[in-house]
Structures are given as structure tokens and as C-alpha cells.
Design a protein around this motif. Structure first.
Motif, PDB file in Angstrom:
ATOM      1  N   GLU A  59       0.824  -1.210   0.000  1.00 43.02           N
ATOM      2  CA  GLU A  59       0.000   0.000   0.000  1.00 43.02           C
ATOM      3  C   GLU A  59       0.858   1.260   0.000  1.00 43.02           C
ATOM      4  O   GLU A  59       0.524   2.236  -0.665  1.00 43.02           O
ATOM      5  N   MET A  60       1.933   1.238   0.751  1.00 43.17           N
ATOM      6  CA  MET A  60       2.822   2.405   0.773  1.00 43.17           C
ATOM      7  C   MET A  60       3.263   2.755  -0.636  1.00 43.17           C
ATOM      8  O   MET A  60       3.230   3.907  -1.047  1.00 43.17           O
ATOM      9  N   GLU A  61       3.711   1.744  -1.358  1.00 44.97           N
ATOM     10  CA  GLU A  61       4.177   1.982  -2.722  1.00 44.97           C
ATOM     11  C   GLU A  61       3.028   2.457  -3.620  1.00 44.97           C
ATOM     12  O   GLU A  61       3.198   3.380  -4.415  1.00 44.97           O
ATOM     13  N   GLN A  62       1.834   1.842  -3.471  1.00 53.00           N
ATOM     14  CA  GLN A  62       0.682   2.238  -4.289  1.00 53.00           C
ATOM     15  C   GLN A  62       0.267   3.674  -4.000  1.00 53.00           C
ATOM     16  O   GLN A  62      -0.202   4.373  -4.888  1.00 53.00           O
ATOM     17  N   TRP A  63       0.427   4.127  -2.754  1.00 55.21           N
ATOM     18  CA  TRP A  63       0.010   5.480  -2.375  1.00 55.21           C
ATOM     19  C   TRP A  63       1.111   6.500  -2.627  1.00 55.21           C
ATOM     20  O   TRP A  63       0.979   7.666  -2.279  1.00 55.21           O
ATOM     21  N   GLY A  64       2.214   6.067  -3.207  1.00 61.86           N
ATOM     22  CA  GLY A  64       3.240   7.012  -3.617  1.00 61.86           C
ATOM     23  C   GLY A  64       4.360   7.256  -2.633  1.00 61.86           C
ATOM     24  O   GLY A  64       5.207   8.109  -2.869  1.00 61.86           O
ATOM     25  N   ASP A  65       4.376   6.514  -1.518  1.00 61.65           N
ATOM     26  CA  ASP A  65       5.508   6.651  -0.596  1.00 61.65           C
ATOM     27  C   ASP A  65       6.694   5.906  -1.187  1.00 61.65           C
ATOM     28  O   ASP A  65       6.622   4.708  -1.440  1.00 61.65           O
ATOM     29  N   ASP A  66       7.760   6.624  -1.428  1.00 61.06           N
ATOM     30  CA  ASP A  66       8.957   6.038  -2.009  1.00 61.06           C
ATOM     31  C   ASP A  66       9.777   5.391  -0.901  1.00 61.06           C
ATOM     32  O   ASP A  66      10.338   6.072  -0.048  1.00 61.06           O
ATOM     33  N   LEU A  67       9.824   4.074  -0.906  1.00 59.55           N
ATOM     34  CA  LEU A  67      10.547   3.372   0.150  1.00 59.55           C
ATOM     35  C   LEU A  67      12.026   3.733   0.180  1.00 59.55           C
ATOM     36  O   LEU A  67      12.661   3.649   1.219  1.00 59.55           O
ATOM     37  N   SER A  68      12.560   4.163  -0.946  1.00 66.01           N
ATOM     38  CA  SER A  68      13.974   4.527  -0.966  1.00 66.01           C
ATOM     39  C   SER A  68      14.241   5.810  -0.178  1.00 66.01           C
ATOM     40  O   SER A  68      15.387   6.122   0.125  1.00 66.01           O
ATOM     41  N   SER A  69      13.194   6.551   0.171  1.00 70.45           N
ATOM     42  CA  SER A  69      13.395   7.779   0.941  1.00 70.45           C
ATOM     43  C   SER A  69      13.548   7.510   2.442  1.00 70.45           C
ATOM     44  O   SER A  69      13.884   8.408   3.194  1.00 70.45           O
ATOM     45  N   PHE A  70      13.311   6.286   2.852  1.00 72.96           N
ATOM     46  CA  PHE A  70      13.474   5.915   4.254  1.00 72.96           C
ATOM     47  C   PHE A  70      14.899   5.439   4.493  1.00 72.96           C
ATOM     48  O   PHE A  70      15.535   4.876   3.606  1.00 72.96           O
ATOM     49  N   GLN A  76      16.538  -5.722  -1.334  1.00 76.34           N
ATOM     50  CA  GLN A  76      17.114  -6.113  -2.614  1.00 76.34           C
ATOM     51  C   GLN A  76      16.982  -4.987  -3.630  1.00 76.34           C
ATOM     52  O   GLN A  76      17.758  -4.899  -4.569  1.00 76.34           O
ATOM     53  N   PHE A  77      15.960  -4.142  -3.460  1.00 74.75           N
ATOM     54  CA  PHE A  77      15.664  -3.084  -4.420  1.00 74.75           C
ATOM     55  C   PHE A  77      15.954  -1.692  -3.888  1.00 74.75           C
ATOM     56  O   PHE A  77      16.094  -0.756  -4.660  1.00 74.75           O
ATOM     57  N   TYR A  78      15.990  -1.535  -2.577  1.00 77.49           N
ATOM     58  CA  TYR A  78      16.212  -0.233  -1.945  1.00 77.49           C
ATOM     59  C   TYR A  78      17.306  -0.376  -0.911  1.00 77.49           C
ATOM     60  O   TYR A  78      17.441  -1.418  -0.280  1.00 77.49           O
ATOM     61  N   HIS A  79      18.058   0.677  -0.717  1.00 80.14           N
ATOM     62  CA  HIS A  79      19.066   0.666   0.338  1.00 80.14           C
ATOM     63  C   HIS A  79      18.389   1.088   1.641  1.00 80.14           C
ATOM     64  O   HIS A  79      18.182   2.267   1.889  1.00 80.14           O
ATOM     65  N   LEU A  80      17.990   0.103   2.414  1.00 79.62           N
ATOM     66  CA  LEU A  80      17.341   0.347   3.692  1.00 79.62           C
ATOM     67  C   LEU A  80      18.055  -0.444   4.765  1.00 79.62           C
ATOM     68  O   LEU A  80      18.372  -1.618   4.569  1.00 79.62           O
ATOM     69  N   ASP A  81      18.332   0.181   5.879  1.00 76.71           N
ATOM     70  CA  ASP A  81      18.811  -0.560   7.029  1.00 76.71           C
ATOM     71  C   ASP A  81      17.603  -1.179   7.710  1.00 76.71           C
ATOM     72  O   ASP A  81      16.563  -0.531   7.869  1.00 76.71           O
ATOM     73  N   VAL A  82      17.725  -2.425   8.098  1.00 70.59           N
ATOM     74  CA  VAL A  82      16.639  -3.139   8.761  1.00 70.59           C
ATOM     75  C   VAL A  82      17.138  -3.606  10.122  1.00 70.59           C
ATOM     76  O   VAL A  82      18.184  -4.247  10.218  1.00 70.59           O
ATOM     77  N   GLU A  83      16.401  -3.249  11.153  1.00 69.49           N
ATOM     78  CA  GLU A  83      16.696  -3.733  12.497  1.00 69.49           C
ATOM     79  C   GLU A  83      15.486  -4.513  12.987  1.00 69.49           C
ATOM     80  O   GLU A  83      14.356  -4.042  12.875  1.00 69.49           O
TER      81      GLU A  83
END
Length: 131
Positions: A52-63, A82-89
Motif C-alpha cells: 500500500e505504501m508503494e501504491q500510495w506514492g511513498d517512495d521506500l527509498s526515501s526511508f 534487494q531493491f532499496y538501500h534500507l537498514d533493517v533492524e
């Protein structure tokens, strides 16, 4: 719950979005009640799914950071890296949903989860301003 607590503790120091694995993520009454005890309003809150985030226009790469509170959300977040540079904790916290039927015991479990989230946030981001 984590988004509301983070906003209460740290205000606008960061942009925060609550995301779940599924898209039916209405906040339940127990979470609303235990957060209201500390002045966090959740009654109108709804988390979204990653899709939903992606469908509503939130760019995950901005996080910059994904805080995963369940193994399922950690797996989904790691898939996205795999597609975005995100740190995951991964922050394992108690999942109080459906554990007991007794209201008082369930409220105590939700309070425990709320307090675990507060402790993790404080450990990760330092004491809240004005604390």
C-alpha cells in the motif's frame, strides 16, 4: 503502536510511517487503550502494508531505517532491501494479540509490549528531548 510512541517521544525529528505485512492493520482497542495511558492517540490510526505504501506514492527509498517488530515484517523488509538501500533492524517485542481472554491480563501484556517499544526507542535514539 510504535509510530505513535515514536512521534510522542521524538516529535518531528524524523518522518515515521507505521507499516504492516498485511493491509488489514486496524489498530485494536487494547493498543489504543494502553497508548492513551501515556498520552498517545491511536484511535484514528491505521498502519499500511508495504505494498500500500508503494501504491500510495511513498517512495521506500526515501526511508533510512525499517524497524521490524515481527519475524514476518523483518522478512518482508529484507526482501525490499534487494531493491532499496534500507537498514533493517529486528526488535523482537511481545506480540500480545490473542494470548489470553482475560481483559486485565491482556491489558498487562499490551502494557508490557508498549514499554518494550519505549525502551527500544530510547536505547536506539537516546533520551527524548525534554526528558
Amino acid at each position: 503502536m510504535a509510530e505513535g510512541i515514536m512521534k510522542k517521544l521524538y516529535g518531528t525529528r524524523a518522518y515515521i510511517q507505521s507499516v504492516g505485512v498485511n493491509n488489514d492493520m486496524e489498530i485494536d482497542g487494547f493498543a489504543v487503550a494502553v497508548c492513551a495511558e501515556i498520552g498517545v492517540e491511536l484511535s484514528r490510526h491505521r498502519s499500511r502494508s508495504f505494498d500500500e505504501m508503494e501504491q500510495w506514492g511513498d517512495d521506500l527509498s526515501s526511508f533510512d531505517l525499517v524497524l521490524a517488530l515481527s519475524p514476518a515484517s523483518q522478512r518482508r523488509a529484507l526482501d525490499l532491501t534487494q531493491f532499496y538501500h534500507l537498514d533493517v533492524e529486528y526488535w523482537p517485542v511481545l506480540d500480545p494479540t490473542g494470548m489470553v481472554d482475560d481483559r486485565d491480563t491482556r491489558m498487562a501484556l499490551y502494557r508490557q509490549t508498549r514499554d518494550q517499544i519505549i525502551a527500544r526507542l530510547t536505547e536506539r535514539f537516546g533520551p527524548p528531548p525534554g526528558a
